[in-house]
Write an enzyme that holds these catalytic residues in place. Structure first.
Site, mmCIF file in Angstrom:
data_model
loop_
_atom_site.group_PDB
_atom_site.id
_atom_site.type_symbol
_atom_site.label_atom_id
_atom_site.label_comp_id
_atom_site.label_asym_id
_atom_site.label_seq_id
_atom_site.Cartn_x
_atom_site.Cartn_y
_atom_site.Cartn_z
ATOM 1 N N TYR A 135 0.833 -1.203 0.000
ATOM 2 C CA TYR A 135 0.000 0.000 0.000
ATOM 3 C C TYR A 135 0.869 1.255 0.000
ATOM 4 O O TYR A 135 0.661 2.175 -0.805
ATOM 5 C CB TYR A 135 -0.915 -0.001 1.226
ATOM 6 C CG TYR A 135 -1.658 1.300 1.431
ATOM 7 C CD1 TYR A 135 -2.682 1.677 0.568
ATOM 8 C CD2 TYR A 135 -1.324 2.164 2.476
ATOM 9 C CE1 TYR A 135 -3.352 2.876 0.732
ATOM 10 C CE2 TYR A 135 -1.995 3.356 2.650
ATOM 11 C CZ TYR A 135 -3.001 3.713 1.783
ATOM 12 O OH TYR A 135 -3.667 4.913 1.954
ATOM 13 N N LYS A 139 1.323 4.306 -2.920
ATOM 14 C CA LYS A 139 1.144 5.727 -2.638
ATOM 15 C C LYS A 139 2.382 6.526 -3.045
ATOM 16 O O LYS A 139 2.273 7.665 -3.525
ATOM 17 C CB LYS A 139 0.837 5.931 -1.153
ATOM 18 C CG LYS A 139 -0.604 5.629 -0.788
ATOM 19 C CD LYS A 139 -1.553 6.560 -1.536
ATOM 20 C CE LYS A 139 -2.977 6.475 -1.052
ATOM 21 N NZ LYS A 139 -3.856 7.428 -1.757
#
Length: 329
Positions: A135, A139
């Protein structure tokens, strides 16, 4: 000002739409589900994978705030994270370029840092970006795409790194996908079983309270309590709104969050006192997640000032829990 908000149906998105409406801005609220509408909001059901649809939905907007993202730490969902957070952000970047918006604000995450392995504290915008989760990696890729747009065009870009964010009312809700595994023993056990973390499962099972509603005071294997920034959704939304509107924020990377990190050693006993729920202290394998962050740049650059500290959030959570219990009774 006309502003588009992706992820407008989420906990932060709803608050951000309200923030812009209170200013009198026209808002295009984009999400996979319809967003409640009032006179200053146009709700558009859109998907980040629909590149042409994003161009159409954001036409005529001065600013885009890109909040929508997939969030998971399950290795089986790595492909989903890439499709939504990388390919989807690329589509938003291209929509911003096609419509020549004035500013694109990207909601990134503190997970672009190695939050549990910080090189120095407090973590700030100068800390090396070395994400340890998929994750966080997606980003960081999103940040790179957004900042690249700023370098190759006259579009202003702002990257806002966000902390763990919660609605106050959900803090003591075991059904919450965020608060549940963080603050309740049985939910953390369910999560760790699902992820296949045998060591954590064994430690949690040893607490012996999985069959009753029990608060979890998590510690590292050396006894250090977990500690991390937890921000009220209203404060997170305000920080993003300022990033979208303050002139000096153009082409900057800024971290927003609470004034102080929340220690489970303080939060969980107080939550137990307010609710009457038992608590279990569990030493989990490995070092504790234990870090704090600096919001000095957000204060100076944006005029950002958090208004809902954890004691206020927890009091609201206890009231929400009491109301829910009264309704069910």
């Amino acid at each position: 000002m006309r502003v588009a908000v992706t992820g407008a149906a989420g906990r932060v998105g709803r608050r951000l739409v309200e923030w812009f409406c209170e200013r009198g801005d026209d808002v295009v609220a984009l999400d996979q589900v319809a967003v409640p509408i009032h006179e200053d909001v146009s709700s558009v059901v859109a998907d980040l994978t629909d590149a042409d649809g994003l161009v159409t939905a954001t036409a005529g907007c001065d600013v885009i705030v890109h909040l929508a993202a997939a969030m998971s730490w399950d290795p089986r969902e790595s492909g989903l994270l890439h499709r939504v957070n990388v390919d989807g952000t690329w589509n938003v970047v291209n929509a911003a370029a096609a419509n020549r918006v004035r500013r694109l604000v990207f909601a990134s995450s503190g997970e672009v840092y190695p939050e549990s392995k910080a090189q120095f504290l407090p973590v700030d915008e100068h800390h090396p970006t070395e994400p340890t989760s998929v994750y966080g990696m997606t980003k960081l890729v999103g940040e790179a795409m957004v900042r690249n747009l700023g370098r190759r065009s006259d579009i202003e870009t702002v990257v806002v790194r966000l902390p763990h964010t919660q609605e106050a009312s959900e803090l003591l809700d075991p059904a919450s996908p965020f608060s549940g595994p963080r603050f309740f023993l049985h939910r953390r056990l369910e999560q760790q079983r699902e992820l296949g973390n045998a060591g954590a499962v064994a430690a949690l099972e040893a607490a012996g309270r999985a069959d009753e509603l029990t608060l979890l005071l998590a510690r590292g294997e050396d006894g250090t309590p977990y500690r991390m920034p937890i921000c009220d959704a209203r404060d997170t939304a305000a920080g993003l709104g300022l990033a979208a509107t303050v002139a000096g924020a153009a082409d900057q990377v800024v971290y927003i969050g609470p004034d102080e990190a929340t220690s489970m050693a303080a939060l969980i006993p107080e939550a137990s006192r307010l609710t009457g729920l038992p608590l279990a202290e569990v030493r989990l394998p490995g070092p504790a997640v234990n870090y704090h962050t600096s919001i000095a740049k957000a204060r100076e650059l944006l005029g950002f000032a958090p208004r809902w500290p954890m004691p206020t959030m927890l009091a609201e959570a206890a009231e929400a829990r009491q109301r829910s219990s009264s309704t069910q009774a």
